[in-house]
Motif scaffolding. Structure first.
Motif, PDB file in Angstrom:
ATOM      1  N   ILE A  27       0.741  -1.005  -0.224  1.00  0.00           N
ATOM      2  CA  ILE A  27      -0.038   0.092  -0.079  1.00  0.00           C
ATOM      3  C   ILE A  27       0.747   1.249   0.651  1.00  0.00           C
ATOM      4  O   ILE A  27       0.452   2.027  -0.405  1.00  0.00           O
ATOM      5  N   ILE A  28       1.775   0.926   0.589  1.00  0.00           N
ATOM      6  CA  ILE A  28       2.857   2.250   0.695  1.00  0.00           C
ATOM      7  C   ILE A  28       3.020   2.645  -0.346  1.00  0.00           C
ATOM      8  O   ILE A  28       3.430   3.878  -0.839  1.00  0.00           O
ATOM      9  N   ALA A  29       4.017   1.576  -1.322  1.00  0.00           N
ATOM     10  CA  ALA A  29       4.384   2.095  -2.146  1.00  0.00           C
ATOM     11  C   ALA A  29       3.695   1.794  -3.409  1.00  0.00           C
ATOM     12  O   ALA A  29       3.924   2.962  -4.425  1.00  0.00           O
ATOM     13  N   ALA A  30       2.737   1.610  -3.572  1.00  0.00           N
ATOM     14  CA  ALA A  30       1.226   2.427  -4.402  1.00  0.00           C
ATOM     15  C   ALA A  30       0.810   3.656  -4.158  1.00  0.00           C
ATOM     16  O   ALA A  30       0.797   4.271  -5.462  1.00  0.00           O
ATOM     17  N   SER A  31       1.024   3.709  -2.907  1.00  0.00           N
ATOM     18  CA  SER A  31       0.640   5.282  -2.922  1.00  0.00           C
ATOM     19  C   SER A  31       1.561   6.454  -3.138  1.00  0.00           C
ATOM     20  O   SER A  31       0.938   7.157  -3.369  1.00  0.00           O
ATOM     21  N   ALA A  32       2.648   5.332  -3.413  1.00  0.00           N
ATOM     22  CA  ALA A  32       4.335   6.572  -3.788  1.00  0.00           C
ATOM     23  C   ALA A  32       4.396   6.616  -5.222  1.00  0.00           C
ATOM     24  O   ALA A  32       5.319   7.917  -5.599  1.00  0.00           O
ATOM     25  N   ASP A  35       2.614   6.517 -11.159  1.00  0.00           N
ATOM     26  CA  ASP A  35       1.744   5.192 -12.543  1.00  0.00           C
ATOM     27  C   ASP A  35       1.195   4.243 -11.369  1.00  0.00           C
ATOM     28  O   ASP A  35       1.328   3.544  -9.958  1.00  0.00           O
ATOM     29  N   ARG A  36       0.633   3.261 -11.951  1.00  0.00           N
ATOM     30  CA  ARG A  36       0.010   1.582 -11.131  1.00  0.00           C
ATOM     31  C   ARG A  36       1.605   0.922 -10.859  1.00  0.00           C
ATOM     32  O   ARG A  36       2.358   0.985 -11.982  1.00  0.00           O
ATOM     33  N   LEU A  37       1.650   0.223  -9.922  1.00  0.00           N
ATOM     34  CA  LEU A  37       2.995  -0.487 -10.164  1.00  0.00           C
ATOM     35  C   LEU A  37       2.941  -1.545 -10.932  1.00  0.00           C
ATOM     36  O   LEU A  37       1.983  -2.088 -11.538  1.00  0.00           O
ATOM     37  N   SER A  38       4.275  -1.692 -11.663  1.00  0.00           N
ATOM     38  CA  SER A  38       4.494  -3.030 -12.727  1.00  0.00           C
ATOM     39  C   SER A  38       4.148  -4.033 -11.592  1.00  0.00           C
ATOM     40  O   SER A  38       4.603  -4.231 -10.823  1.00  0.00           O
TER      41      SER A  38
END
Length: 66
Positions: A27-32, A35-38
């Motif tokens: 969640i932290i990585a996605a909010s930072a 764009d969408r995470l690969s």
């Protein structure tokens, strides 16, 4: 109504706690991210390696390879 006794009776599920921690990191990585995470980024956050994937992948028989 019954209430759980206070103090020292809690059971810890270490697998569930590890999953919750990984979800938090994702969640932290996605909010930072802008764009969408690969898939590669998700694998890096979840600490998944390609060697591990190959080692745990099911072996395909000739019948299922078709």
């Amino acid at each position: 109504m019954r209430v759980a006794p206070v103090g020292g009776t809690a059971v810890q599920d270490h697998v569930a706690l590890a999953e919750i921690e990984l979800c938090g990191e994702l969640i932290i990585a996605a909010s930072a991210a802008k764009d969408r995470l690969s898939m590669e980024s998700i694998d890096a956050v979840l600490r998944v390696s390609k060697e591990h994937d190959r080692a745990t992948a099911p072996v395909r028989s000739a019948a299922t390879a078709r």
